[in-house]
Scaffold this active site. Structure first.
Site, PDB file in Angstrom:
ATOM      1  N   GLU A 103      20.604  33.932  25.866  1.00  0.00           N
ATOM      2  CA  GLU A 103      19.665  34.351  25.032  1.00  0.00           C
ATOM      3  C   GLU A 103      18.790  35.613  25.550  1.00  0.00           C
ATOM      4  OE1 GLU A 103      16.473  31.212  24.260  1.00  0.00           O
ATOM      5  OE2 GLU A 103      17.385  30.279  25.662  1.00  0.00           O
ATOM      6  N   CYS A 129      38.440  38.017  19.440  1.00  0.00           N
ATOM      7  CA  CYS A 129      38.406  39.563  18.994  1.00  0.00           C
ATOM      8  C   CYS A 129      38.635  39.501  17.376  1.00  0.00           C
ATOM      9  CB  CYS A 129      39.838  39.817  19.469  1.00  0.00           C
ATOM     10  SG  CYS A 129      39.890  40.152  21.412  1.00  0.00           S
TER      11      CYS A 129
END
Length: 341
Positions: A103, A129
């Site tokens: 984060e 992907c």
């Protein structure tokens, strides 16, 4: 029975695409040179990456952290080229696999780098992907619902750290042939960034209509390809076989629900390798001349690879052309989305 695995959009257009090419070329031959001792000891030939995967080179950033600045540059470029002001954007989705920390999200730095306004929602959407294609679907759904007018989807990828970790590990004196081949796919990865802008089709007749498509999951295969900054470990045979089964299932599901993709003007795939591309061609009987390829010179740029390939193909497309975007992500998940140019 299919739930939300097939979907249609009513008023969404792709307004623009942009690519930022990472500046440093890294050839497959240079990897062979660095791994020469290992290749000789394992009795493996030089040129394997090019001969088997079809990857001659890939790109890297000057610094690994440049992936997020590349994504922001792609976002600014597509806004400038389409004439849409940053203040008009109501949503920005970052679809990258690459991240520096747990984060905050990658999205916040890209949002700031583009110069988007406080009212523009932003978050990461990660799905290996397949993230960019998923991001387009989510944004298109929100535009159709009337929640917002314009949405940016971005992805910036850095593969240099995976490459270096992999080369160091494959250079060990005790590495086995099986271990080498298990990490072979890591050396096909490349770096780069891309962005797409979506908006309401009724306000942009010049745009390219996003019609909809299909998604399918085969998540019992979630351990076939596992990766982080230290490397990517792949059961290549299992991944290919199960991936082709998933793609074929999705293809037939779509045709059973009213789509007809047997004669598209372009099939823009996630860019992996010759083996992956040729297997899809054989599985669903595609015309190879309608499949643009960027992996020979860029490698697999993760979720950015499909939009990069579409960006490069766009100059050859004309009004009315039908384009099928075909994405696959580790896990396994697949999505196919039709765009009318």
């Amino acid at each position: 029975m299919n739930g939300n695995s097939t979907f249609r959009h009513s008023n969404v257009a792709l307004l623009g695409l942009a690519e930022v090419t990472a500046p440093v070329e890294v050839t497959s031959a240079s990897f062979d040179e660095r791994l020469g001792g290992t290749l000789e000891r394992l009795n493996l030939p030089h040129g394997l990456l090019e001969r088997v995967a079809g990857v001659r080179a890939r790109r890297n950033w000057e610094h690994p952290s440049d992936f997020s600045t590349g994504a922001a540059e792609a976002g600014r470029t597509v806004l400038r080229e389409t004439g849409i002001d940053a203040e008009q954007v109501g949503l920005m989705i970052n679809a990258s696999v690459t991240r520096e920390k747990l984060e905050p999200s990658v999205a916040v730095s890209v949002h700031h780098g583009i110069g988007l306004q406080p009212h523009a929602m932003n978050f990461d959407l990660t799905n290996a992907c397949l993230g960019f294609v998923n991001g387009m679907t989510l944004a298109a759904t929100m535009i159709d619902s009337g929640q917002l007018d314009y949405a940016l989807i971005v992805a910036g990828e850095d593969a240099s750290r995976v490459q270096e970790s992999t080369i160091q590990r494959l250079s060990r004196s005790d590495i086995t042939r099986a271990e080498y081949l298990n990490e072979f796919a890591s050396l096909t990865l490349g770096s780069g960034a891309s962005a797409a802008l979506l908006g309401p089709a009724d306000k942009h007749p010049e745009g390219h209509r996003i019609l909809g498509g299909v998604t399918r999951a085969a998540t019992w295969n979630h351990q076939l390809c596992v990766g982080d900054h230290d490397g990517m470990f792949t059961d290549a045979k299992g991944l290919l076989e199960n991936g082709m089964e998933l793609v074929t299932t999705a293809w037939h599901t779509a045709h059973g629900d009213g789509w007809d993709w047997r004669n598209m003007d372009a099939y823009v795939m996630h860019q992996v390798s010759d083996i992956h591309t040729n297997s899809i061609v054989k599985a669903v009987d595609l015309d190879t001349t309608r499949i643009p390829k960027t992996y020979p010179q860029l490698g697999n740029v993760g979720p950015a690879s499909l939009p990069i390939t579409l960006t490069r193909k766009a100059a050859e497309l004309t009004a009315g052309d039908r384009v099928l975007c075909m994405g696959v992500g580790s896990g396994l998940n697949t999505a196919m989305t039709e765009i009318e140019w």
